[in-house]
Design an enzyme around this catalytic site. Structure first.
Site, PDB file in Angstrom:
ATOM      1  CB  CYS A 225     -37.420  23.776  24.179  1.00 49.14           C
ATOM      2  SG  CYS A 225     -38.977  23.030  24.745  1.00 49.14           S
ATOM      3  CB  ALA A 226     -32.920  27.322  26.371  1.00 50.82           C
ATOM      4  N   GLY A 229     -29.241  27.964  23.070  1.00 47.79           N
ATOM      5  CA  GLY A 229     -29.519  29.332  23.502  1.00 47.79           C
ATOM      6  C   GLY A 229     -29.580  30.367  22.399  1.00 47.79           C
ATOM      7  N   GLY A 230     -29.619  29.958  21.139  1.00 49.83           N
ATOM      8  CA  GLY A 230     -29.682  30.939  20.063  1.00 49.83           C
ATOM      9  C   GLY A 230     -30.893  31.842  20.159  1.00 49.83           C
ATOM     10  CE  LYS A 231     -36.126  29.370  17.339  1.00 55.44           C
ATOM     11  NZ  LYS A 231     -35.167  28.242  17.170  1.00 55.44           N
ATOM     12  CG  ASP A 249     -32.948  21.869  26.803  1.00 58.95           C
ATOM     13  OD1 ASP A 249     -33.258  22.432  25.741  1.00 58.95           O
ATOM     14  OD2 ASP A 249     -32.791  20.637  26.893  1.00 58.95           O
ATOM     15  CG  ASP A 293     -37.658  25.956  18.772  1.00 66.25           C
ATOM     16  OD1 ASP A 293     -38.334  25.170  18.081  1.00 66.25           O
ATOM     17  OD2 ASP A 293     -36.567  26.424  18.392  1.00 66.25           O
ATOM     18  CB  CYS A 346     -37.056  23.535  12.863  1.00 69.55           C
ATOM     19  SG  CYS A 346     -36.337  22.098  13.663  1.00 69.55           S
TER      20      CYS A 346
END
Length: 398
Positions: A225-226, A229-231, A249, A293, A346
């Site tokens: 679940c990009a 793209g931070g992770k 995604d 995520d 989150c």
């Protein structure tokens, strides 16, 4: 724009939000229709809107009503000089608005700590004795954190480079690559260290989740679940640029900035076509690590998206848990025997976290539960949950 005119603009935007428009969309629409407003004006108005939404119930009580004007009256402390009705400023305060300043504080926990009544039970289940301090923390602005690309710079060198462009940042002990911006946040996107990929904007807790995932050099790693793209980029940093890094995604448009960011960071990232919420399209990838995520309520990030807490309903939460189950099952098929699936949200809620892991393990007996990571704003960043789920090795041949 004058300070009073900014208040009038914030009132207008808040009325749109209270009518059901997402705050970011309402602000964007206001900006498009008010070309005269400069960047500083738009930023100041956004700050007013988000500050008002974080403390919506408290400010409505202090401002005389749950309207855009009521919230801004409460937020401004009823400063009469700003409510003059001239030069695009808001109309003068009424007697009722002045009297509202003397209204007693709300009696219930949701009234005092600014969250919906129906959320008290699930939040109490999740947070227990930490409920009040966590909810108090969510009433305030989130810090701005950066992740240093350790392949390109040390934290010390990154801090020095940022300082040259007017951004003062300091390292955070909780995470080796994390910096917190202390001054000059508005100059960040023009800073050379940001433009050339030495630093990326990423919350401390998000960085900790990426480290918890445990990506290693030479592995095949999928960020299922990009999003932006931070992770993905953080996983690539931990892989030291070696191995196969894949991003997926369900809405590819969310990944539109990923490739330019990866290029700046010196990383190679593949993308795969969207599989849909049930997965099943294309061959299984046989990954050593899959990070999912998943979409969630965002309760851990209410400081950043305060209107989300007022829009969330019980029906939304139920629908999200069903979607999280589908995402987990779809992501799991890409984990090779002996590999690891990391589920993250989150969210602070047990319904979206522990309950989803338990349900997944009931459905997927080839996986076993492992370590978990639980973070709240009291840990310095957003609220996050992550769980490591190991797929059992294949039985010996013969």
């Amino acid at each position: 724009m004058t300070p009073a005119a900014r208040l009038s603009a914030a009132i207008e935007v808040l009325d749109e939000v209270l009518a059901g428009t997402a705050a970011d969309r309402a602000l964007a629409a206001w900006g498009r229709s008010r070309r005269f407003a400069g960047a500083k004006d738009r930023a100041a108005i956004a700050d007013l809107v988000y500050d008002a939404l974080r403390c919506r119930r408290t400010l409505a009580r202090l401002g005389g009503g749950e309207t855009g004007r009521g919230l801004i009256v409460g937020l401004s402390g009823g400063q009469e000089a700003l409510f003059h009705g001239a030069a695009h400023g808001p109309a003068p305060l009424t007697g009722a608005e002045r009297a509202a300043r003397l209204a007693p504080a709300g009696g219930t926990l949701p009234e005092r700590l600014d969250f919906p009544d129906w959320m008290e039970a699930p939040l109490t289940r999740a947070l227990g004795a930490e409920l009040e301090p966590v909810m108090e923390a969510l009433r305030h602005r989130a810090p701005l954190d950066l992740r240093v690309n350790l392949a390109r710079a040390t934290p010390e060198a990154a801090c020095a480079a940022l300082a040259e462009d007017g951004v003062r940042a300091t390292p955070l002990p909780a995470e080796p690559a994390a910096l917190r911006v202390a001054e000059g946040a508005r100059a960040l996107r023009r800073a050379a260290a940001y433009l050339d990929g030495r630093v990326e904007i990423q919350d401390l807790s998000s960085q900790r989740v990426a480290r918890f995932a445990g990506a290693l050099p030479g592995q095949t790693v999928l960020d299922y679940c990009a999003g932006g793209g931070g992770k993905t980029l953080a996983l690539g940093m931990h892989m030291q640029g070696r191995g196969r890094l894949i991003a997926h995604d369900i809405a590819p448009a969310r990944m539109k900035d990923l490739m330019p960011r990866a290029t700046r960071a010196g990383l190679s990232v593949e993308t795969i076509a969207p599989e849909g919420p049930g997965g099943g399209r294309g061959p299984a990838l046989g990954c050593d690590l899959v990070l999912a995520d998943a979409p969630c309520s965002g309760t851990g990030a209410w400081r950043r998206n305060p209107d989300a807490k007022w829009r969330l309903t019980q029906a939304d939460l139920t629908a999200l848990t069903r979607l999280q189950d589908r995402v987990l099952d779809a992501a799991a098929r890409h984990v090779r025997p002996g590999g690891v699936l990391v589920f993250a949200t989150c969210s602070l809620l047990v319904e979206e976290n522990d309950d989803r892991v338990a349900a997944f393990l009931q459905r997927n007996r080839e996986f076993a539960g492992g370590d978990t990571l639980r973070l709240t704003p009291l840990d310095g960043g957003d609220g996050f949950f992550a769980a490591r789920l190991a797929r059992r090795p294949a039985p010996p041949a013969g």
